[in-house]
Design a protein around this motif. Structure first.
Motif, PDB file in Angstrom:
ATOM      1  N   ASN A  21       3.059   9.095 -10.075  1.00  0.00           N
ATOM      2  CA  ASN A  21       3.444   8.739  -8.555  1.00  0.00           C
ATOM      3  C   ASN A  21       2.455   8.012  -7.738  1.00  0.00           C
ATOM      4  OD1 ASN A  21       5.605  10.594  -8.569  1.00  0.00           O
ATOM      5  ND2 ASN A  21       4.357  12.346  -7.901  1.00  0.00           N
ATOM      6  N   GLU A  22       1.120   8.120  -8.052  1.00  0.00           N
ATOM      7  CA  GLU A  22       0.132   7.254  -7.861  1.00  0.00           C
ATOM      8  C   GLU A  22       0.215   5.815  -8.017  1.00  0.00           C
ATOM      9  OE1 GLU A  22      -3.484   8.522  -9.125  1.00  0.00           O
ATOM     10  OE2 GLU A  22      -3.796  10.348  -7.766  1.00  0.00           O
ATOM     11  N   LYS A  23       0.906   5.555  -9.445  1.00  0.00           N
ATOM     12  CA  LYS A  23       1.170   4.267  -9.941  1.00  0.00           C
ATOM     13  C   LYS A  23       2.301   3.616  -9.243  1.00  0.00           C
ATOM     14  CE  LYS A  23      -2.073   4.156 -13.424  1.00  0.00           C
ATOM     15  NZ  LYS A  23      -3.270   3.322 -13.087  1.00  0.00           N
ATOM     16  N   LYS A  24       3.443   4.399  -9.037  1.00  0.00           N
ATOM     17  CA  LYS A  24       4.629   4.069  -8.207  1.00  0.00           C
ATOM     18  C   LYS A  24       4.060   3.578  -6.806  1.00  0.00           C
ATOM     19  CE  LYS A  24       8.215   6.495 -10.712  1.00  0.00           C
ATOM     20  NZ  LYS A  24       8.907   7.724 -10.357  1.00  0.00           N
ATOM     21  N   THR A  25       3.410   4.481  -5.933  1.00  0.00           N
ATOM     22  CA  THR A  25       2.807   4.107  -4.694  1.00  0.00           C
ATOM     23  C   THR A  25       1.912   2.801  -4.853  1.00  0.00           C
ATOM     24  OG1 THR A  25       2.480   6.441  -4.199  1.00  0.00           O
ATOM     25  CG2 THR A  25       1.488   4.977  -2.703  1.00  0.00           C
ATOM     26  N   ARG A  26       1.290   2.533  -5.806  1.00  0.00           N
ATOM     27  CA  ARG A  26       0.391   1.320  -5.874  1.00  0.00           C
ATOM     28  C   ARG A  26       1.355   0.084  -6.225  1.00  0.00           C
ATOM     29  NH1 ARG A  26      -3.708  -1.614  -4.424  1.00  0.00           N
ATOM     30  NH2 ARG A  26      -4.395  -3.108  -6.128  1.00  0.00           N
ATOM     31  N   ILE A  27       2.409   0.235  -6.957  1.00  0.00           N
ATOM     32  CA  ILE A  27       3.241  -0.932  -7.364  1.00  0.00           C
ATOM     33  C   ILE A  27       4.129  -1.080  -5.835  1.00  0.00           C
ATOM     34  CG2 ILE A  27       5.473  -1.523  -8.485  1.00  0.00           C
ATOM     35  CD1 ILE A  27       4.281   0.132 -11.019  1.00  0.00           C
ATOM     36  N   ARG A  28       4.300  -0.155  -5.151  1.00  0.00           N
ATOM     37  CA  ARG A  28       5.380  -0.531  -4.152  1.00  0.00           C
ATOM     38  C   ARG A  28       4.275  -1.153  -2.878  1.00  0.00           C
ATOM     39  NH1 ARG A  28       6.700   5.236  -4.554  1.00  0.00           N
ATOM     40  NH2 ARG A  28       8.907   5.482  -5.104  1.00  0.00           N
ATOM     41  N   SER A  29       3.136  -0.915  -2.776  1.00  0.00           N
ATOM     42  CA  SER A  29       2.302  -1.563  -2.019  1.00  0.00           C
ATOM     43  C   SER A  29       2.078  -2.934  -2.302  1.00  0.00           C
ATOM     44  CB  SER A  29       0.563  -0.717  -1.944  1.00  0.00           C
ATOM     45  OG  SER A  29       0.230  -1.020  -3.124  1.00  0.00           O
ATOM     46  N   LEU A  30       1.685  -3.255  -3.773  1.00  0.00           N
ATOM     47  CA  LEU A  30       1.665  -4.653  -4.233  1.00  0.00           C
ATOM     48  C   LEU A  30       2.972  -5.410  -3.826  1.00  0.00           C
ATOM     49  CD1 LEU A  30      -0.034  -3.957  -7.568  1.00  0.00           C
ATOM     50  CD2 LEU A  30      -1.098  -5.014  -5.474  1.00  0.00           C
ATOM     51  N   GLN A  31       4.125  -4.739  -4.235  1.00  0.00           N
ATOM     52  CA  GLN A  31       5.521  -5.409  -3.887  1.00  0.00           C
ATOM     53  C   GLN A  31       5.736  -5.728  -2.343  1.00  0.00           C
ATOM     54  OE1 GLN A  31       8.583  -2.897  -5.299  1.00  0.00           O
ATOM     55  NE2 GLN A  31       8.089  -3.502  -7.513  1.00  0.00           N
ATOM     56  N   ASP A  32       5.098  -4.855  -1.411  1.00  0.00           N
ATOM     57  CA  ASP A  32       5.328  -5.107   0.005  1.00  0.00           C
ATOM     58  C   ASP A  32       4.260  -6.280   0.310  1.00  0.00           C
ATOM     59  OD1 ASP A  32       7.010  -2.872  -0.022  1.00  0.00           O
ATOM     60  OD2 ASP A  32       5.647  -1.524   0.789  1.00  0.00           O
ATOM     61  N   ALA A  33       2.915  -6.296  -0.420  1.00  0.00           N
ATOM     62  CA  ALA A  33       2.219  -7.521  -0.102  1.00  0.00           C
ATOM     63  C   ALA A  33       2.767  -8.656  -0.490  1.00  0.00           C
ATOM     64  CB  ALA A  33       0.733  -7.355  -0.667  1.00  0.00           C
TER      65      ALA A  33
END
Length: 285
Positions: free
Chosen positions: A186-198
């Motif tokens: 879940n932490e990795k998924k959250t990090r990936i989403r934040s990078l995608q949003d950026a």
């Protein structure tokens, strides 16, 4: 007397139970002594080593195979062995023969002559005593086996408990590892989403630029850019007078016609004026 006493069925006298005892020194291939009784009468017989070898040769089988068959027919086996092996008794000739069924065909393994014993009661008593002795030995062996079986059962129960404990530990560890894995995932998924949003705004801008390209200005044409660069380079050159010698050294060609006419004629006039003045000076002297 040694060995075990066993009950046999005789095919020629099915209504009577016979008891057979076999005694041998080393093994059946070296010969053996046989005692047969019906509970009232008793008979004895002997088979020598040579007779055993002769029977094996007549059957054309290896000695080991023949001795194994003798072991089964005389010493006993299970219910299946009773169906395969059988005995025949001829009371008129006092002859006992033993047979083996091979492909539904009865094959004689051997036979021996019997002789009546002078004191059958004593022989029967010995057979009964030997049976009781063998039964006692078997009972002791059975008790030892039961004790060993109980120990094995206890060890088996202990092993089952330990196994259940290990299974529980394994299930607990599996749950903990799965929980930790889900947390990390879940932490990795959250990090990936934040990078995608950026990254998404930049991607949108690039997409818009590709869809709506901006037309270039006239000042940005290649000719204009080249002239601007040349003018910038010319403005940076130093301003100083260049002589003819310098121009030649720099690789520039000179117009000699104009230079000779302009420079030589004034010099000639000045020389001529000097020559005109020289005689007057002499006269004055």
């Amino acid at each position: 007397m040694s060995g075990a006493v066993r009950q046999i069925d005789v095919t020629t006298d099915p209504g009577t139970h016979y008891f057979l005892h076999v005694d041998f020194a080393v093994n059946l291939s070296c010969g053996f002594n046989l005692t047969l009784s019906d509970g009232i009468s008793a008979w004895k017989g002997e088979v020598s080593e040579n007779e055993v070898k002769r029977e094996a040769n007549v059957m054309e089988v290896p000695m080991e195979s023949y001795v194994e068959d003798l072991q089964q027919v005389l010493m006993g086996g299970g219910q299946k062995r009773r169906e395969i092996y059988s005995f025949r008794l001829d009371l008129d000739c006092l002859q006992l023969s033993y047979h083996k069924m091979c492909d539904h065909v009865s094959v004689r393994l051997g036979s021996l002559k019997l002789r009546p014993t002078p004191d059958p009661v004593l022989l029967i008593r010995e057979m009964i005593g030997q049976s009781l002795k063998h039964s006692t030995e078997m009972e002791k062996e059975n008790l030892l086996l039961l004790e060993e079986n109980c120990k094995l059962k206890e060890e088996h129960a202990q092993i089952l408990k330990e196994l259940e404990h290990h299974v529980q530990d394994k299930e607990t560890m599996t749950r903990e590892l799965y929980t930790h894995f889900v947390t990390v995932l879940n932490e990795k998924k959250t990090r990936i989403r934040s990078l995608q949003d950026a990254v998404r705004p930049c991607a949108n801008v690039q997409k818009k630029q590709r869809e709506n390209p901006v037309p270039p200005d006239e000042d940005d044409s290649p000719d204009t850019i080249t002239e601007t660069v040349q003018s910038s380079y010319s403005s940076l050159e130093p301003t100083f007078p260049i002589t003819g010698h310098d121009q030649v050294s720099q690789g520039f060609s000179l117009d000699h016609t104009m230079s000779l006419d302009e420079n030589v004629q004034p010099r000639w006039k000045s020389t001529q004026s000097i020559d005109d003045q020289s005689p007057g000076t002499t006269e004055m002297e």
